[in-house]
Design an enzyme around this catalytic site. Structure first.
Site, PDB file in Angstrom:
ATOM      1  NE  ARG A   1       7.496   0.807   4.554  1.00  0.00           N
ATOM      2  CZ  ARG A   1       6.271   0.271   4.683  1.00  0.00           C
ATOM      3  NH1 ARG A   1       6.073  -0.986   4.399  1.00  0.00           N
ATOM      4  NH2 ARG A   1       5.268   1.011   5.099  1.00  0.00           N
TER       5      ARG A   1
ATOM      6  NE  ARG B   1      -1.586  -2.226   2.949  1.00  0.00           N
ATOM      7  CZ  ARG B   1      -1.741  -3.525   2.662  1.00  0.00           C
ATOM      8  NH1 ARG B   1      -2.819  -3.932   2.077  1.00  0.00           N
ATOM      9  NH2 ARG B   1      -0.809  -4.402   2.988  1.00  0.00           N
ATOM     10  CB  THR B   2       3.498   2.498   2.253  1.00  0.00           C
ATOM     11  OG1 THR B   2       2.762   2.096   3.404  1.00  0.00           O
ATOM     12  CG2 THR B   2       4.155   3.838   2.528  1.00  0.00           C
TER      13      THR B   2
ATOM     14  CE  LYS C   1      27.116  -3.508  -7.295  1.00  0.00           C
ATOM     15  NZ  LYS C   1      27.397  -2.478  -8.326  1.00  0.00           N
TER      16      LYS C   1
ATOM     17  CG  HIS D   1       3.999   4.232   8.481  1.00  0.00           C
ATOM     18  ND1 HIS D   1       4.057   5.064   7.377  1.00  0.00           N
ATOM     19  CD2 HIS D   1       3.573   3.032   8.020  1.00  0.00           C
ATOM     20  CE1 HIS D   1       3.675   4.381   6.318  1.00  0.00           C
ATOM     21  NE2 HIS D   1       3.375   3.147   6.675  1.00  0.00           N
TER      22      HIS D   1
HETATM   23  C1  NCD Z   1       2.292  -1.007   8.248  1.00  0.00           C
HETATM   24  C2  NCD Z   1       3.795  -0.775   8.295  1.00  0.00           C
HETATM   25  O1  NCD Z   1       4.492  -0.998   7.294  1.00  0.00           O
HETATM   26  O2  NCD Z   1       4.224  -0.327   9.347  1.00  0.00           O
HETATM   27  N1  NCD Z   1       1.837  -1.212   6.938  1.00  0.00           N
HETATM   28  C3  NCD Z   1       1.458  -0.127   6.214  1.00  0.00           C
HETATM   29  O3  NCD Z   1       2.262   0.700   5.845  1.00  0.00           O
HETATM   30  N2  NCD Z   1       0.148   0.021   5.975  1.00  0.00           N
HETATM   31  C4  NCD Z   1       1.796  -2.020   9.202  1.00  0.00           C
HETATM   32  C5  NCD Z   1       2.422  -3.385   9.222  1.00  0.00           C
HETATM   33  O4  NCD Z   1       3.292  -3.736   8.401  1.00  0.00           O
HETATM   34  O5  NCD Z   1       2.003  -4.158  10.071  1.00  0.00           O
END
Ligand code: NCD
Length: 286
Positions: free
Chosen positions: A97, A47-48, A76, A125
Site C-alpha cells: 500500500r 482492515r486491509t 532516509k 484497490h
Molecule cells: C479504503 C482505502 O484504503 O482505499 N479502505 C479500505 O481499504 N477498506 C477506503 C478509504 O480509505 O476510504
C-alpha cells in the site's frame, strides 16, 4: 497471473476462480506452509493489512512487514524501487500500500515476487473489489441486471476505480451520487448518470458509500452525501448499504442495526477473499 495490480489483471475466469475459492477456503489451511508474505504499508490501514496478515497466517504462511514507513529506510530517502528490490528478496509475495498512484506498477517492474496492490493513491484497490463483489453476491445472488449507486468521493476513491470496471463486466448498471466536485474521473464516467441520493435510495439494489479522501485533496473538501435510517424509510429503499470503511459520517449509526447494513460483512469477507488471492498467487512459487 504474476501480479494483482489492477482489476484489469484478472480475466473473468480468474475473477470467478478467486471468488469460488474464497467460498471454500476454510478447508485450505497450510497450502502456503513455508511461504513468507510481506505487508509493506506506506499509508495507514486497519482492515486491509490485518486481513491480509490474518489470511496469510490462516494459510500457514509467515508474515513480515511494516505499517509505519517512518521506521523504514524510506525515511532516509530510499526510493520505492530500491525498497521493493530488497523486500522482494525476503518474501514470496509482496502486499503493497502506497500513497502514490501507480506505485504498485512501479513495484511490480522491479520485484522478483508477485506484487498485490493493496491501494495505490487514487489508483486502484483490486482486492477490495473482489470482497465487494463477494459480499454483493452473498446478499443479492447473481448480479447481472442489478443496480449500484456509487456515493461519495468518486474522484479519488480507489475502491470505486476498481469496482466500476468489474461491475460493468458483470452486467451491473450504475448511477453516481458524487460529493460536490468529486465526480467520477472522465475515463470511468461514460454512461453513468448522476442522480440524487433520494433517487438512488428509491431505485437501486446497492448503495455503495465512500468517504471523502481528505488526504488527497488540497484545501477544503466537500462533504459526502449521508445515508441514514430516515432516508431509507422515506424512499422505501430496498437497497443494501455498503462501504469499504473507514466511514466518517457517510452512514449514520442508526443504519447499523438494519438488515440492509452490509459494511461489516464486507470487512469480514476480506479474510476468505484475501486467503483466496494469496493462495492463488503463492501456488506456483519456486
Ligand atoms: C479504503 C482505502 O484504503 O482505499 N479502505 C479500505 O481499504 N477498506 C477506503 C478509504 O480509505 O476510504
Amino acid at each position: 497471473m504474476k501480479h494483482l495490480l489492477s482489476v484489469h489483471d484478472l480475466s473473468n475466469d480468474e475473477l470467478e476462480g478467486i471468488l469460488a475459492r474464497a467460498q471454500t477456503i476454510a478447508t485450505e489451511g497450510n497450502v502456503a506452509s513455508g511461504a513468507i508474505v510481506c505487508t509493506a504499508f506506506f499509508e495507514p490501514s486497519t482492515r486491509t493489512r490485518l486481513s491480509f496478515e490474518a489470511a496469510a497466517h490462516r494459510l500457514g504462511a509467515d508474515v513480515i512487514g511494516f505499517s509505519d514507513a517512518s521506521a523504514t529506510s524510506s525515511a532516509k530517502g530510499e526510493s520505492l524501487e530500491d525498497s521493493v528490490r530488497v523486500l522482494s528478496g525476503y518474501c514470496d509475495v509482496l502486499v503493497l500500500r502506497h500513497p502514490e498512484t501507480g506505485a504498485a506498477k512501479r513495484a511490480a517492474a522491479v520485484s522478483s515476487v508477485p506484487v498485490i496492490n493493496a491501494g495505490d493513491g487514487s489508483g486502484e484497490h483490486p482486492t477490495q473489489t473482489l470482497l465487494d463483489v463477494f459480499t454483493m453476491r452473498q446478499a443479492l445472488g447473481a448480479l447481472s441486471g442489478k443496480s449500484v449507486a456509487l456515493v461519495g468521493d468518486l474522484r479519488h476513491g480507489r475502491t470505486i476505480h476498481s469496482l466500476v470496471p468489474v461491475l460493468e463486466r458483470l452486467g451491473v448498471s450504475m448511477v453516481a451520487v458524487p460529493a460536490p466536485g468529486l465526480g467520477l474521473p472522465d475515463e470511468l464516467a461514460g454512461g453513468i448518470p448522476e442522480v440524487s441520493i433520494e433517487e438512488a435510495a428509491a431505485s437501486c439494489d446497492v448503495l455503495y458509500a465512500t468517504r471523502v479522501q481528505k488526504e488527497r485533496i488540497e484545501g477544503k473538501a466537500s462533504d459526502a452525501p449521508v445515508i441514514d435510517a430516515a432516508l431509507l424509510e422515506r424512499t422505501k429503499s430496498k437497497a443494501i448499504v455498503m462501504h469499504p470503511l473507514p466511514r466518517v459520517n457517510e452512514i449514520a449509526a442508526d443504519v447499523d442495526a438494519l438488515a440492509a447494513a452490509k459494511y461489516f460483512d464486507q470487512a469480514k469477507n476480506g479474510l476468505p477473499v484475501r486467503m483466496a488471492v494469496l493462495a492463488t498467487l503463492l501456488e506456483n512459487r519456486s
